[in-house]
Design an enzyme around this catalytic site. Sequence first.
Site, short mmCIF file in Angstrom:
data_model
loop_
_atom_site.label_atom_id
_atom_site.label_comp_id
_atom_site.label_asym_id
_atom_site.label_seq_id
_atom_site.Cartn_x
_atom_site.Cartn_y
_atom_site.Cartn_z
N ASP A 135 0.54 -0.88 -7.20
CA ASP A 135 -0.36 -0.76 -6.05
C ASP A 135 -1.79 -1.24 -6.32
O ASP A 135 -2.52 -0.62 -7.09
CB ASP A 135 -0.43 0.70 -5.57
CG ASP A 135 0.93 1.35 -5.37
OD1 ASP A 135 1.84 1.11 -6.19
OD2 ASP A 135 1.05 2.12 -4.41
N GLU B 241 -0.04 -2.14 -0.86
CA GLU B 241 -0.16 -1.23 0.30
C GLU B 241 -1.54 -0.59 0.40
O GLU B 241 -1.88 -0.05 1.45
CB GLU B 241 0.91 -0.13 0.23
CG GLU B 241 0.70 0.83 -0.93
CD GLU B 241 1.18 2.26 -0.65
OE1 GLU B 241 1.79 2.49 0.39
OE2 GLU B 241 0.91 3.12 -1.51
N ASN B 242 -2.33 -0.63 -0.69
CA ASN B 242 -3.68 -0.04 -0.67
C ASN B 242 -4.77 -1.08 -0.87
O ASN B 242 -5.91 -0.73 -1.22
CB ASN B 242 -3.82 1.02 -1.77
CG ASN B 242 -2.71 2.04 -1.76
OD1 ASN B 242 -1.83 2.02 -2.63
ND2 ASN B 242 -2.71 2.92 -0.78
N ASN C 146 4.30 3.47 2.09
CA ASN C 146 3.96 4.36 3.21
C ASN C 146 2.68 3.95 3.92
O ASN C 146 2.43 4.36 5.05
CB ASN C 146 3.86 5.81 2.73
CG ASN C 146 2.92 5.98 1.56
OD1 ASN C 146 3.07 5.31 0.54
ND2 ASN C 146 1.95 6.84 1.70
N HIS C 147 1.83 3.13 3.28
CA HIS C 147 0.60 2.66 3.93
C HIS C 147 0.79 1.31 4.63
O HIS C 147 -0.20 0.68 5.02
CB HIS C 147 -0.55 2.56 2.92
CG HIS C 147 -1.02 3.90 2.44
ND1 HIS C 147 -1.72 4.77 3.24
CD2 HIS C 147 -0.86 4.53 1.25
CE1 HIS C 147 -1.99 5.88 2.56
NE2 HIS C 147 -1.47 5.76 1.34
N HIS D 131 9.35 2.64 -3.76
CA HIS D 131 8.06 3.26 -3.49
C HIS D 131 8.32 4.74 -3.19
O HIS D 131 8.80 5.08 -2.11
CB HIS D 131 7.42 2.55 -2.29
CG HIS D 131 5.98 2.89 -2.14
ND1 HIS D 131 5.00 2.29 -2.88
CD2 HIS D 131 5.35 3.78 -1.34
CE1 HIS D 131 3.83 2.78 -2.53
NE2 HIS D 131 4.01 3.70 -1.60
N HIS E 288 3.73 3.84 -6.00
CA HIS E 288 3.22 4.93 -5.14
C HIS E 288 2.46 6.02 -5.89
O HIS E 288 1.51 6.55 -5.36
CB HIS E 288 4.32 5.56 -4.29
CG HIS E 288 3.85 6.72 -3.45
ND1 HIS E 288 3.05 6.55 -2.34
CD2 HIS E 288 4.05 8.07 -3.57
CE1 HIS E 288 2.80 7.75 -1.80
NE2 HIS E 288 3.38 8.68 -2.53
N HIS F 158 0.65 5.65 -8.56
CA HIS F 158 -0.57 5.04 -9.11
C HIS F 158 -0.79 5.44 -10.57
O HIS F 158 -1.91 5.38 -11.06
CB HIS F 158 -1.81 5.41 -8.26
CG HIS F 158 -1.78 4.84 -6.87
ND1 HIS F 158 -2.91 4.73 -6.10
CD2 HIS F 158 -0.77 4.34 -6.13
CE1 HIS F 158 -2.59 4.19 -4.92
NE2 HIS F 158 -1.29 3.96 -4.93
FE LIG Z 1 -0.16 3.29 -3.24
FE LIG Z 2 2.26 4.83 -1.35
#
Ligand SMILES: [Fe+2]
Ligand SMILES: [Fe+2]
Length: 271
Positions: free
Chosen positions: A8, A39-40, A67-68, A153, A178, A180
Site C-alpha cells: 500500500d 489504495e491509499n 477497501n479504499h 487485501h 492492508h 501496512h
Molecule cells: Fe491500505
Molecule cells: Fe486497506
Amino acid sequence: MRILFLGDIVGRTGRDGVLSHLSALRAQLGLDLVVVNAENASHGFGLSPAIATTLLQSGVDVITLGNHAWDRRDLIGHIDGEPRIIRPLNYPPATPGQGSVVVALADGRKALVVNVMGRLFMDPLDDPFRCMNELLTKHRMGVTVHAIVVDIHAEATSEKWAFGHMLDGRVSLVVGTHTHTPTADHRILAAGTAFQTDAGMCGDYNSVIGMTKEPAVARFVRKMPGERLQPSEGEATICGIMVETDDATGLARRLAPLRQGGLLAQTMPDF
Ligand SMILES: [Fe+2]
Ligand SMILES: [Fe+2]
C-alpha cells in the site's frame, strides 16, 4: 519472470518514495513486472486518476486496490477505461472495473494479476475463496499465462494463510496487503507458491499505519471523533517482495523482501 510487488502506497511520501526508486530498481533487479497496491495513494484515501496515470507511466505495470478503492469517487468513472487498475474481484457483480487483468510483457510473456479482499474484520464482500477458484477455471500457469500474482487485501492473518494454502501450486505469488506492516514469513509453500502474509506499506513508519501519530493516537484514547487523519510525511520506507518464477510452470524459484529508505531495517533482494 522477475516480479516486484509493493504494498500500500500511502500519500505523497509513499508515492515519492516509489517514484524515486522505481526506475533504478527495474534496471538493477531486472524486473519484468511491477505491481503496486495504491489504495491509499491519494492523501491516504483512495487513488485519483491523475496519480494512477503517473504511476502507470513511471514503471508500474498493474495497480491493485482494496477497501479504499472508491474513496476517490473520480476513479469510479475512470477504472473501466484503464484495465491496468484492478479492484477486489469479490465486489458484487456489475461493480465498475475488474478484479483481475492479464498483462503482456514486451517479450510476449503473460501474467495474470488478481486483487481480492478478505472478509474477516472487513466490509464483507462475496466469498473471496469461491471467486478466486472460479477465476482460476479460466487461467492456468504454463498453459494460458506464465505467472499469476494474487494480492489478498485483508486484516486477518489466518484468512491470508488459508488463501495461500488454497492456491499453493496454482499461482506464483500470494501476498497480503492492508495491514501496512511487513511480515517476516515470506517463503515458498510446499507446492511452489511464494507467500507473504503482508508486504507492508510504502510510507512513513513514524506514524500509525502511515497516518500522523497524534490524531490517530487520540482516536484510540478519547473515543471521540477528532481531527481528520493525514498521511505522515517523513521519509518513506518502500516495502515489497520480489519473486523469480519458472516460466514453464509459473511456480516460484526464489523470493526475497525489499525494504528501502526511511526507518525500517533495509533489505534488498540479492538475486
Ligand atoms: Fe491500505
Ligand atoms: Fe486497506
